[in-house]
Design a protein around this motif. Structure first.
Motif, mmCIF file in Angstrom:
data_model
loop_
_atom_site.group_PDB
_atom_site.id
_atom_site.type_symbol
_atom_site.label_atom_id
_atom_site.label_comp_id
_atom_site.label_asym_id
_atom_site.label_seq_id
_atom_site.Cartn_x
_atom_site.Cartn_y
_atom_site.Cartn_z
ATOM 1 N N ALA A 1 -7.966 5.903 9.038
ATOM 2 C CA ALA A 1 -8.712 6.155 7.807
ATOM 3 C C ALA A 1 -7.900 5.859 6.559
ATOM 4 C CB ALA A 1 -9.189 7.605 7.778
ATOM 5 N N ALA A 2 -6.600 6.124 6.594
ATOM 6 C CA ALA A 2 -5.782 5.918 5.397
ATOM 7 C C ALA A 2 -5.273 4.496 5.292
ATOM 8 C CB ALA A 2 -4.598 6.891 5.389
ATOM 9 N N GLY A 3 -5.005 3.873 6.442
ATOM 10 C CA GLY A 3 -4.415 2.546 6.422
ATOM 11 C C GLY A 3 -2.958 2.617 6.001
ATOM 12 N N THR A 4 -2.174 1.635 6.371
ATOM 13 C CA THR A 4 -0.781 1.545 5.938
ATOM 14 C C THR A 4 -0.473 0.113 5.573
ATOM 15 O OG1 THR A 4 -0.040 1.229 8.229
ATOM 16 C CG2 THR A 4 0.013 3.473 7.361
ATOM 17 N N TYR A 5 0.449 -0.086 4.652
ATOM 18 C CA TYR A 5 0.829 -1.446 4.286
ATOM 19 C C TYR A 5 2.285 -1.481 3.846
ATOM 20 C CZ TYR A 5 -0.222 -6.289 3.135
ATOM 21 O OH TYR A 5 -0.249 -7.656 3.111
ATOM 22 N N GLY A 6 2.568 -1.372 2.552
ATOM 23 C CA GLY A 6 3.938 -1.471 2.074
ATOM 24 C C GLY A 6 4.750 -0.222 2.358
ATOM 25 N N ILE A 7 6.067 -0.399 2.529
ATOM 26 C CA ILE A 7 7.001 0.702 2.762
ATOM 27 C C ILE A 7 8.214 0.487 1.869
ATOM 28 C CG2 ILE A 7 8.329 1.984 4.493
ATOM 29 C CD1 ILE A 7 6.622 0.628 6.654
ATOM 30 N N ALA A 8 8.697 1.556 1.253
ATOM 31 C CA ALA A 8 9.924 1.496 0.461
ATOM 32 C C ALA A 8 10.510 2.897 0.403
ATOM 33 C CB ALA A 8 9.666 0.967 -0.954
ATOM 34 N N GLY A 9 11.772 3.003 0.027
ATOM 35 C CA GLY A 9 12.385 4.313 -0.035
ATOM 36 C C GLY A 9 13.628 4.336 -0.888
ATOM 37 N N ASP A 10 14.112 5.559 -1.152
ATOM 38 C CA ASP A 10 15.375 5.755 -1.844
ATOM 39 C C ASP A 10 16.174 6.775 -1.047
ATOM 40 O OD1 ASP A 10 14.070 8.137 -2.414
ATOM 41 O OD2 ASP A 10 13.795 7.695 -4.541
ATOM 42 N N ALA A 11 17.164 7.390 -1.669
ATOM 43 C CA ALA A 11 18.018 8.321 -0.940
ATOM 44 C C ALA A 11 17.264 9.549 -0.477
ATOM 45 C CB ALA A 11 19.204 8.718 -1.817
ATOM 46 N N GLY A 12 16.220 9.951 -1.215
ATOM 47 C CA GLY A 12 15.542 11.195 -0.886
ATOM 48 C C GLY A 12 14.254 11.049 -0.115
ATOM 49 N N TYR A 13 13.503 9.968 -0.363
ATOM 50 C CA TYR A 13 12.156 9.887 0.163
ATOM 51 C C TYR A 13 11.842 8.490 0.697
ATOM 52 C CZ TYR A 13 11.640 14.188 -2.543
ATOM 53 O OH TYR A 13 11.804 15.444 -3.054
ATOM 54 N N VAL A 14 10.832 8.456 1.557
ATOM 55 C CA VAL A 14 10.227 7.201 2.011
ATOM 56 C C VAL A 14 8.779 7.202 1.520
ATOM 57 C CG1 VAL A 14 9.513 5.810 4.000
ATOM 58 C CG2 VAL A 14 11.715 7.014 4.034
ATOM 59 N N TYR A 15 8.362 6.079 0.948
ATOM 60 C CA TYR A 15 7.009 5.953 0.402
ATOM 61 C C TYR A 15 6.229 4.922 1.214
ATOM 62 C CZ TYR A 15 9.010 8.486 -3.541
ATOM 63 O OH TYR A 15 9.627 9.432 -4.317
ATOM 64 N N ILE A 16 4.969 5.243 1.498
ATOM 65 C CA ILE A 16 4.112 4.371 2.304
ATOM 66 C C ILE A 16 2.791 4.164 1.577
ATOM 67 C CG2 ILE A 16 2.922 4.090 4.519
ATOM 68 C CD1 ILE A 16 5.056 5.928 5.752
ATOM 69 N N ALA A 17 2.410 2.911 1.372
ATOM 70 C CA ALA A 17 1.128 2.602 0.746
ATOM 71 C C ALA A 17 -0.010 2.916 1.713
ATOM 72 C CB ALA A 17 1.081 1.132 0.332
ATOM 73 N N LEU A 18 -1.022 3.587 1.209
ATOM 74 C CA LEU A 18 -2.196 3.970 1.999
ATOM 75 C C LEU A 18 -3.425 3.332 1.348
ATOM 76 C CD1 LEU A 18 -1.232 7.758 2.263
ATOM 77 C CD2 LEU A 18 -0.734 5.951 3.937
ATOM 78 N N PRO A 19 -3.663 2.045 1.583
ATOM 79 C CA PRO A 19 -4.662 1.300 0.802
ATOM 80 C C PRO A 19 -6.092 1.762 0.971
ATOM 81 C CG PRO A 19 -3.794 -0.030 2.615
ATOM 82 C CD PRO A 19 -2.940 1.190 2.538
ATOM 83 N N SER A 20 -6.459 2.256 2.149
ATOM 84 C CA SER A 20 -7.857 2.610 2.373
ATOM 85 C C SER A 20 -8.279 3.855 1.612
ATOM 86 C CB SER A 20 -8.122 2.800 3.867
ATOM 87 O OG SER A 20 -7.965 1.577 4.566
ATOM 88 N N ILE A 21 -7.312 4.685 1.190
ATOM 89 C CA ILE A 21 -7.649 5.871 0.402
ATOM 90 C C ILE A 21 -7.067 5.776 -1.007
ATOM 91 C CG2 ILE A 21 -7.914 7.379 2.400
ATOM 92 C CD1 ILE A 21 -5.112 8.467 1.860
ATOM 93 N N ASN A 22 -6.498 4.612 -1.344
ATOM 94 C CA ASN A 22 -5.995 4.336 -2.692
ATOM 95 C C ASN A 22 -4.932 5.348 -3.129
ATOM 96 O OD1 ASN A 22 -7.941 2.084 -3.360
ATOM 97 N ND2 ASN A 22 -9.386 3.748 -2.952
ATOM 98 N N GLU A 23 -4.002 5.619 -2.245
ATOM 99 C CA GLU A 23 -2.926 6.549 -2.522
ATOM 100 C C GLU A 23 -1.613 6.007 -1.963
ATOM 101 O OE1 GLU A 23 -3.986 10.353 -0.901
ATOM 102 O OE2 GLU A 23 -5.894 10.444 -1.992
ATOM 103 N N VAL A 24 -0.516 6.622 -2.383
ATOM 104 C CA VAL A 24 0.801 6.367 -1.813
ATOM 105 C C VAL A 24 1.327 7.682 -1.274
ATOM 106 C CG1 VAL A 24 3.196 5.684 -2.277
ATOM 107 C CG2 VAL A 24 1.308 4.409 -3.309
#
Length: 815
Positions: free
Chosen positions: A727-750
Motif C-alpha cells: 500500500a505504501a510502496g517504496t522507492y528512494g533510500i537515503a540516510g545520515d548518521a542517525g536515520y534512514v529515510y525511505i520514499a513511500l510514493p503510493s501514500i505521498n510520504e517519506v
C-alpha cells in the motif's frame, strides 16, 4: 487504511497550453562526457517517536520551501511556490491518425492528449488557416472520462455507424479509449479501470478496417503468450457476459444465463475459455444459447465470455512476436508490422471482405494465397551509421495511402521511414511487385539509417504515421519534440510546432533521481524529457541552500549521450572517466539496460572507454554480466564500488570504480530479491535495497566485507505503518548518521527509521529498522509531497526529495 491504486503511480496533470510559467534560471546548455555499462527480520514500530525524530520535536522534518523546478505565477505576476508546474515540451508526437476530412490527429504523449491539425496546408508551408487545437476533452486520470499517455490512435473512416470516432491505445494501462468526432470520451475497454473488459496486454497501435472493426496490436501478450497477437474488436456488437457461461469440449454450442443474445449477434466474434481464435456465432437459438462456427477446444463452466471480440495470430513458428503498426490497403488486405520477425505480414481479404490471421501468410505473392511476408532491406554495414537491421524493437507506425497505393513504415532503430508498393493491382507482378521496397525517406539509401536532429531526421526513430488529405505523410518524432511532414517521395516539408518548443531549462517532466557532487552541484534525472539537468548553489535561504539552473544534456535514444528513461543516480568520487577527471555521475539508464558514467566537467561528448573497455560488462548467462531495466544505482564513496539495482534481473550487479564487473549479490534465505528499484550504501558500507515484488527493504553486507553481499535481514515498511502489503510502496533510500529515510510514493510520504541498536522512545531498536514516523502528505504546497521518488542528502545536511508528480525537488530540514 489509505486507499492505494493497484497499478504504478502515474504522472501529474499536464500544464494548460497558455499558462504562464516562471523559470528557475536559464543558461547555455553544455554536453557532458559519457561511458556506458553494457547490457550484456521484521520491522518494529516505536509506540512514540524518539525526541529527536521527525515527529514531536522542534527540530523535526520541515520543508524549507527552497524547491527546484518551475512554478506558476500568482495574480500579481510573482512566482508561486505552492503552484509547481511541469516543464514539458510543446509536443511529444507519437501516434498519428487521419480524420475523414483529411485532417490529422497527433497523440501528444507526455502532455496526455490528442492534438488536431487542420488539413489546410499546401505542399510548401505548414498549416496557416487554423491553429491546432486539443482534440481529446478528457482529463488525466484513471477510469471513465480520463486518459493517460496515448500510444497509438486510429480513426474510423469506414463510413459505418462510428464514422469519425477515434480510438486511443494506452499501452501502459492496457486499455483502449473511444472518443466521438468532437473529442468527447465515450467508453473504454481493457484491464485497468476500463468500463468494459478486454484481454489487452500492452496495446500499442490500432487501425479500423473497412468493416468498422477495430484491429489492435496486443504487443506483449504476457504472461500468457496466447494473448500476443491482434485483437479484433467489434464496437457495435461488443458485450461481455458474467462468469456463468459454459462450453463443452467438441461442442459447437455456448450457453450462459445472461448471454443476452439477439439475431444481431449472428456473425459476431466470441472470446472466452475454450473458444478457438476467430470463432463466430453462426446462429442464435435463444437469448441464452448460440451455435458457433468452430467447436470448443476445452470444457469451461462459470466462465466469462465476450461477444464481439477475438484475438488472432498465425500458428508457430509464424506467430506474431510483438506486433506493432497495422493498416489496410484499398482491397481490404491487412498489413501488420511483425517486429519480432523483422518483417511485415500481409493478410489478404477473402471473398466476404474478411481477413484471417490464424493462417500463416506465404511468400509466393500470388492471388489466392492467404497472404505474404515482406522483408525490408537489411541494414548495410558498408553504409555510414548502419547499426541495426530492418524492423527491430522500436518499430512503430504503419500507414497506407489507398489513393497512391503506397505504404509507409517507421523503422525506429534505423531512424528512417521506409516506403513500399501497396497497390493490390500489382499482386503477382514481377516488374513492380506488390510489397516491393520503393525508397527510404530523406534520400537515405537502401539499407541506410538516418538518426539525428536535422530536418528529415529522427533523434530516436519515427513513431506513428498518417497521410493527410493532400497526400502528405505525417510522422511522429518524439525524441525531437515535433512532428515532421514529408511528401510521398520522402522529401521533408516542415515540422510542427513551427517554432520549436523544447522542454524549458530548469523544468522537469517526471523526475526520478537526484545526486550531489563534491562541489555541491545538484544533478536531476529529467526522465520524460530524456536528459540530465545540473543546478549550481547560489546561496542560502530559510536555513538551506538555494540552486539555479546551470546546464542540461542528453537526448532520447540508446547510444552514447542518450537517455532512455533514466532514473536514480549517485556520485562516485573515485571514478575518473578521463584524464584530469575527478569523480563521476553514475546514472541508471533504465530502458537502455545500462548504467552510465558521466564526467560532468567535460565540454565534449567523448566516450571515455571503448565498448570493449572496463565500462562494458562481460557477456554471459543471466544474471551475470547483464543489466535488465536497472532502476537504481548506489555509490560507495570509500571503495568506489557501484551497486546497480538490476530490476528485471532480480539481483544487484556490483561494479568497481573502473566499471569492471565484480559480481552479483541479492541472494535471500528463501526466494529471490525480485524487482528492486531504490538502493543506497550506508555509512558502514552495507547496502539497503527495496523490492517492489515483496514490498520489502533488504539489507546486505558490503562487497568489500569478509562476506561480500551477505544477507543481513529485511524490513517491511507496510507492516510498520499498519497498511496492507504494497500500500505504501517504496522507492528512494537515503540516510545520515542517525536515520534512514525511505520514499513511500503510493501514500505521498517519506518514512524515517532508526537502525538496529539505536535508542527509541520505548527502549532500543531490535530490528533491522524501526519506524520513527513519516512526513509529507498529498499536495502542492510547502510541506506537501506528490509521488516522492529519489532521495539524497545535500552538502548542507538537508534531505532532498524528488517529487515525480509535482515535478520538483523539495528540500527538507531533518534532525
Amino acid at each position: 487504511m489509505r486507499s492505494v491504486r493497484p497499478c504504478p503511480a502515474r504522472r501529474g496533470a499536464p500544464m494548460p497550453k497558455f499558462r504562464q510559467r516562471a523559470l528557475v534560471a536559464a543558461a547555455v546548455v553544455a554536453i557532458a562526457s559519457v561511458a556506458s555499462v553494457g547490457s550484456g527480520a521484521g520491522l518494529v514500530a516505536a509506540k512514540a517517536p524518539p525526541p529527536s525524530g521527525c515527529v514531536g520535536s522542534s527540530t523535526g522534518c520541515t520543508a524549507t520551501g527552497n524547491n527546484v523546478g518551475l512554478v506558476g505565477l500568482n495574480k500579481k505576476g510573482n512566482p508561486n511556490i505552492n503552484d509547481p508546474i511541469p516543464g514539458n515540451a510543446g509536443l511529444y508526437a507519437w501516434g498519428m491518425a487521419t480524420d475523414p476530412d483529411g485532417s490529422i490527429l497527433t497523440g501528444d504523449y507526455w502532455n496526455y492528449r490528442i492534438v488536431h491539425y487542420e488539413d489546410d496546408e499546401t505542399s510548401t508551408s505548414a498549416p496557416t488557416g487554423a491553429s491546432p487545437y486539443v482534440f481529446s476533452q478528457t482529463t488525466l486520470g484513471f477510469g471513465a472520462d480520463t486518459t493517460q499517455a496515448p500510444f497509438g490512435i486510429c480513426t474510423d473512416n469506414s463510413g459505418g455507424h462510428f464514422e469519425g470516432y477515434v480510438y486511443e491505445t494506452e499501452g501502459s494501462l492496457y486499455d483502449v479509449n473511444q472518443y466521438d468526432p468532437a473529442g468527447s470520451w465515450v467508453t473504454s475497454w481493457g484491464t485497468t479501470d476500463a468500463v468494459s473488459p478486454a484481454p489487452f496486454q500492452y496495446p500499442s497501435e490500432c487501425t479500423v478496417g473497412p468493416n468498422g472493426y477495430v484491429y489492435i496490436a496486443n504487443q506483449w501478450g504476457t504472461p500468457n503468450k496466447a494473448l500476443q497477437g491482434v485483437v479484433i474488436l467489434d464496437p457495435i456488437r461488443y458485450h461481455a457476459t458474467a462468469s456463468d457461461g459454459s462450453t463443452t469440449t467438441g461442442s459447437g454450442q455456448i450457453s450462459a444465463a445472461d448471454l443476452d443474445l439477439t439475431a444481431a449477434d449472428t456473425g459476431a466474434f466470441l472470446y472466452g475459455p475454450g473458444i478457438p481464435d476467430g470463432d463466430t456465432i453462426t446462429s442464435v437459438t435463444s437469448a441464452t444459447q448460440a451455435v458457433l462456427s468452430a467447436a470448443a477446444t476445452a470444457t469451461a463452466s462459470n466462465s466469462a465470455f465476450i461477444v464481439g471480440l477475438t484475438i488472432e495470430s498465425p500458428p508457430a513458428p509464424n506467430a506474431f512476436i510483438q506486433p506493432r503498426g497495422l493498416a489496410f490497403d484499398s482491397a481490404g488486405n491487412l498489413w501488420v508490422a511483425d517486429q519480432g520477425h523483422s518483417r511485415i505480414d500481409v493478410f489478404f481479404a477473402n471473398g466476404s471482405g474478411q481477413v484471417n490471421m490464424d493462417v500463416a501468410p506465404t511468400d509466393t505473392k500470388k492471388t489466392g494465397d492467404n497472404g505474404m511476408e515482406i522483408t525490408p532491406p537489411l541494414c548495410s554495414p558498408s553504409l555510414p551509421n548502419c547499426t541495426n537491421t530492418t524492423l527491430t524493437f522500436d518499430m512503430r507506425g504503419l500507414a497506407i495511402d489507398t489513393r497512391s497505393g503506397l505504404a509507409f513504415v517507421a523503422n525506429g532503430q534505423g531512424c528512417v521511414v521506409q516506403e513500399f508498393n501497396a497497390n493490390p493491382a500489382d499482386i503477382g507482378s514481377s516488374t513492380d511487385p506488390y510489397g516491393g521496397f520503393v525508397l527510404n525517406f530523406n534520400g537515405v539509401p537502401s539499407g541506410g539509417t538516418d538518426c539525428g536532429t536535422g530536418m528529415g531526421q529522427f533523434e530516436d526513430g519515427a513513431r506513428g504515421i498518417a497521410v493527410d488529405g493532400q497526400g502528405n505523410v505525417w510522422v511522429g518524432d518524439l525524441g525531437d519534440f515535433r512532428a515532421q511532414v514529408f511528401t510521398e517521395q520522402g522529401a521533408p516539408l516542415w515540422a510542427l510546432p513551427t517554432t520549436p518548443e523544447p522542454p524549458p531549462d530548469g523544468g522537469f517532466n517526471g523526475p526520478r533521481g537526484v545526486a550531489f557532487d563534491a562541489a555541491g552541484n545538484m544533478y536531476v534525472t529529467d526522465t520524460y524529457n530524456y536528459r540530465i539537468e545540473e543546478f549550481s548553489p547560489t546561496g542560502t535561504s530559510g536555513g538551506g541552500d538555494t540552486y539555479a539552473f546551470d546546464q542540461a544534456w542528453g537526448s532520447r535514444g540508446d547510444g552514447p549521450g542518450d537517455f532512455n528513461y533514466a532514473r536514480l543516480m549517485c556520485w562516485d568520487p573515485l571514478t575518473s572517466l578521463e584524464s584530469g577527471g575527478s569523480g563521476a555521475l553514475i546514472v541508471a539508464n533504465t530502458d537502455s539496460d545500462m548504467a552510465v558514467g558521466w564526467n560532468t566537467t567535460s565540454s565534449t561528448p567523448v566516450v571515455a572507454q571503448t565498448p570493449t573497455g572496463p565500462w562494458e560488462t562481460a557477456s554471459g548467462t543471466p544474471p551475470v554480466g547483464i543489466l535488465d531495466d536497472p532502476y537504481g544505482v548506489a555509490c560507495d564513496p570509500a571503495t568506489g564500488d557501484v551497486y546497480v539495482a538490476n530490476s528485471n534481473g532480480g539481483n544487484i550487479v556490483v561494479l568497481n570504480a573502473s566499471g569492471a564487473e565484480l559480481g552479483t549479490m541479492g541472494t535471500l534465505p528463501k526466494g529471490k530479491l525480485g524487482f528492486t528499484q531504490g538502493i543506497w550504501v550506508d555509512r558502514d558500507g552495507s547496502v539497503w535495497a527495496d523490492s517492489g515484488t515483496t514490498d520489502t527493504i533488504y539489507h546486505f553486507a558490503s562487497w568489500a566485507s569478509a562476506d561480500p553481499g551477505e544477507f543481513l535481514g529485511s524490513v517491511s515498511p507496510d507492516a510498520a505503518l499498519g497498511v496492507a502489503s504494497g500500500a505504501a510502496g517504496t522507492y528512494g533510500i537515503a540516510g545520515d548518521a542517525g536515520y534512514v529515510y525511505i520514499a513511500l510514493p503510493s501514500i505521498n510520504e517519506v518514512g524515517q527509521f532508526v537502525r538496529d541498536g539505536a535508542p527509541t522512545s520505548t527502549g532500543t531498536c531490535s530490528a533491522q529498522l524501526c519506524l520513527v514516523g513519516t512526513f509529507g502528505s498529498r499536495g502542492t504546497g510547502v510541506g506537501k509531497l506528490a509521488t516522492p521518488q529519489g532521495l539524497a542528502f545535500g552538502p548542507d545536511g538537508d534531505l532532498y526529495v524528488v517529487e515525480e508528480n509535482n515535478n520538483r525537488i523539495s528540500q527538507w530540514t531533518v534532525p
